[in-house]
Write a protein that holds these residues in place. Structure first.
Motif, mmCIF file in Angstrom:
data_model
loop_
_atom_site.group_PDB
_atom_site.id
_atom_site.type_symbol
_atom_site.label_atom_id
_atom_site.label_comp_id
_atom_site.label_asym_id
_atom_site.label_seq_id
_atom_site.Cartn_x
_atom_site.Cartn_y
_atom_site.Cartn_z
ATOM 1 N N ARG A 154 0.830 -1.203 0.000
ATOM 2 C CA ARG A 154 0.000 0.000 0.000
ATOM 3 C C ARG A 154 0.862 1.248 0.000
ATOM 4 N N LYS A 155 0.589 2.137 -0.954
ATOM 5 C CA LYS A 155 1.312 3.403 -1.033
ATOM 6 C C LYS A 155 0.357 4.554 -0.730
ATOM 7 N N SER A 156 0.736 5.375 0.239
ATOM 8 C CA SER A 156 -0.076 6.522 0.624
ATOM 9 C C SER A 156 0.671 7.803 0.290
ATOM 10 N N TYR A 157 -0.075 8.784 -0.215
ATOM 11 C CA TYR A 157 0.503 10.040 -0.667
ATOM 12 C C TYR A 157 -0.051 11.216 0.128
ATOM 13 N N LEU A 158 0.743 12.273 0.197
ATOM 14 C CA LEU A 158 0.277 13.549 0.716
ATOM 15 C C LEU A 158 0.348 14.562 -0.421
ATOM 16 N N ARG A 208 -5.893 25.298 5.482
ATOM 17 C CA ARG A 208 -5.460 26.639 5.887
ATOM 18 C C ARG A 208 -5.358 27.527 4.648
ATOM 19 N N ASN A 209 -5.786 28.768 4.798
ATOM 20 C CA ASN A 209 -5.559 29.790 3.780
ATOM 21 C C ASN A 209 -5.952 29.342 2.371
ATOM 22 N N GLY A 210 -7.089 28.683 2.270
ATOM 23 C CA GLY A 210 -7.580 28.278 0.960
ATOM 24 C C GLY A 210 -6.913 27.044 0.389
ATOM 25 N N LEU A 211 -6.096 26.368 1.207
ATOM 26 C CA LEU A 211 -5.403 25.158 0.769
ATOM 27 C C LEU A 211 -5.738 24.018 1.722
ATOM 28 N N SER A 212 -5.656 22.787 1.214
ATOM 29 C CA SER A 212 -5.873 21.616 2.063
ATOM 30 C C SER A 212 -4.742 20.618 1.884
ATOM 31 N N LEU A 213 -4.355 20.042 3.003
ATOM 32 C CA LEU A 213 -3.397 18.937 2.983
ATOM 33 C C LEU A 213 -4.228 17.665 2.959
ATOM 34 N N VAL A 214 -4.036 16.868 1.906
ATOM 35 C CA VAL A 214 -4.865 15.686 1.698
ATOM 36 C C VAL A 214 -4.004 14.428 1.628
ATOM 37 N N GLU A 215 -4.442 13.394 2.329
ATOM 38 C CA GLU A 215 -3.802 12.088 2.230
ATOM 39 C C GLU A 215 -4.587 11.256 1.221
ATOM 40 N N CYS A 216 -3.874 10.641 0.278
ATOM 41 C CA CYS A 216 -4.510 9.813 -0.739
ATOM 42 C C CYS A 216 -3.942 8.400 -0.696
ATOM 43 N N HIS A 217 -4.840 7.444 -0.803
ATOM 44 C CA HIS A 217 -4.432 6.039 -0.860
ATOM 45 C C HIS A 217 -4.902 5.459 -2.184
ATOM 46 N N LEU A 218 -3.958 4.939 -2.974
ATOM 47 C CA LEU A 218 -4.278 4.403 -4.293
ATOM 48 C C LEU A 218 -4.777 2.964 -4.200
ATOM 49 N N LEU A 219 -5.960 2.737 -4.746
ATOM 50 C CA LEU A 219 -6.455 1.373 -4.871
ATOM 51 C C LEU A 219 -6.163 0.824 -6.269
ATOM 52 N N THR A 220 -5.827 1.718 -7.180
ATOM 53 C CA THR A 220 -5.351 1.349 -8.517
ATOM 54 C C THR A 220 -4.106 2.186 -8.778
ATOM 55 N N LYS A 263 4.263 7.222 2.594
ATOM 56 C CA LYS A 263 4.130 6.035 3.447
ATOM 57 C C LYS A 263 3.889 4.791 2.603
ATOM 58 N N THR A 264 4.597 3.712 2.940
ATOM 59 C CA THR A 264 4.433 2.432 2.246
ATOM 60 C C THR A 264 4.252 1.340 3.287
ATOM 61 N N THR A 265 3.205 0.549 3.123
ATOM 62 C CA THR A 265 2.904 -0.530 4.067
ATOM 63 C C THR A 265 2.850 -1.861 3.328
ATOM 64 N N PHE A 266 3.503 -2.871 3.905
ATOM 65 C CA PHE A 266 3.515 -4.199 3.320
ATOM 66 C C PHE A 266 2.370 -5.014 3.920
ATOM 67 N N THR A 282 5.663 -0.826 8.073
ATOM 68 C CA THR A 282 5.393 0.446 7.404
ATOM 69 C C THR A 282 6.669 1.272 7.347
ATOM 70 N N ILE A 283 6.949 1.790 6.163
ATOM 71 C CA ILE A 283 8.074 2.705 5.966
ATOM 72 C C ILE A 283 7.473 4.080 5.686
ATOM 73 N N ARG A 284 7.954 5.105 6.366
ATOM 74 C CA ARG A 284 7.364 6.419 6.160
ATOM 75 C C ARG A 284 8.422 7.505 6.250
ATOM 76 N N LEU A 285 8.118 8.638 5.642
ATOM 77 C CA LEU A 285 8.998 9.800 5.725
ATOM 78 C C LEU A 285 8.786 10.481 7.074
ATOM 79 N N SER A 286 9.866 10.951 7.660
ATOM 80 C CA SER A 286 9.756 11.652 8.936
ATOM 81 C C SER A 286 9.338 13.107 8.728
#
Length: 300
Positions: A154-158, A208-220, A263-266, A282-286
């Motif tokens: 599983r690969k998760s994006y910000l 914040r300030n008209g912007l959003s931080l979004v986490e995305c998880h790819l199913l494809t 973030k990557t999870t096996f 899980t491997i993730r960026l600090s």
């Protein structure tokens, strides 16, 4: 190509000792060069123990190893290497026209340690940052490739997007089709010729300030999936000229899409075979620089 003409001072030296000292190569690197016929004496392949003779012409067809650039290693064992690829760098270049890629940097780093080369089992777009997985042997590569295809890694994006998606948590499901000539993906609500289903789960982390931080998880795993789906939903990624507004991006001072595979999870178990020990890991960026820039204090 480099060439050395052997004089009296070098006569009687072993071929391996001569080149390892002259070039600063490790023995494993020298042996690989010899095995792949990149080292020749008088036009012929010789054994490592060959004793040089005055007048011999030693030739090396090995591309000069450049001093390795820093590599941000997130995880490493005997089978797998996970690194943080910066934005603005190719994962690899199959054309051979680019000298500096993430793969080049990793293998230069490994060569300095006298280790074998690795190779990536997936890619990350040039302007996208984040976790890149590389296999250190063929068996591990086969397993990783299969687990990725079976969606068991599983690969998760910000990403940073314009506005605030509604609802705060949901799923984007569309048909995507690619125009290869334009290297652009288009969204269709219904199946069309050449289209493929794209599914992305998302969650708004902060706004914040008209912007959003979004986490995305790819199913494809479709080309430009997050970028084109978020833009189609009315929330283009900040910095993304292809699917967003170039004018708005320049106003914000951004020239690359703010997207990171953080973030990557096996998710595999015993079916991981040689790599079963990674199950549940899980491997993730600090840290992600654009998160600190626009959403300082938000934990990821």
């Amino acid at each position: 190509m480099e060439e050395w003409n052997i004089g009296r001072k070098e006569e009687g030296r072993r071929l391996d000792a001569f080149l390892m000292e002259r070039k600063g190569w490790s023995r494993s690197f020298f042996m690989k060069a010899l095995r792949t016929k990149k080292i020749k004496v008088n036009g012929k392949k010789m054994e490592p123990s060959y004793r040089l003779m005055e007048g011999d012409a030693v030739r090396s067809f090995v591309l000069e190893i450049k001093k390795s650039r820093p590599v941000d290693i997130l995880y490493e064992d005997e089978n797998l290497l996970a690194v943080n690829k910066p934005a603005g760098l190719l994962s690899l270049d199959v054309t051979g026209r680019t000298e500096d890629t993430m793969l080049d940097r990793v293998n230069s780093f490994l060569a300095e340690r006298g280790e074998k080369t690795a190779y990536p089992v997936h890619r990350i777009d040039f302007n996208t940052s984040g976790i890149l997985l590389l296999a250190k042997n063929g068996r591990a590569g086969e397993i990783l490739d299969r687990m990725i295809k079976e969606r068991k890694i599983r690969k998760s994006y910000l990403c940073v997007v314009k506005g605030r998606p509604s609802p705060d948590k949901g799923r984007l499901e569309n048909q995507l089709f690619k125009d290869a000539k334009k290297n652009r993906v288009y969204v269709a609500e219904h199946t069309v010729k050449g289209s493929k289903t794209a599914i992305t789960d998302y969650r708004v982390v902060a706004s914040r300030n008209g912007l959003s931080l979004v986490e995305c998880h790819l199913l494809t795993g479709r080309t430009h999936q997050i970028r084109c789906q978020m833009a189609h939903a009315g929330h283009p990624l900040l910095g993304d000229d292809k699917y967003g507004s170039k004018e708005w991006n320049r106003e914000k001072g951004e020239r690359r899409q703010l997207l990171s595979s953080y973030k990557t999870t096996f998710d595999f178990g015993e079916e991981g075979g040689l790599l079963s020990y990674l199950s549940g890991k899980t491997i993730r960026l600090s840290r992600v620089p654009f998160v600190e820039k626009y959403f300082k204090g938000v934990e990821i």
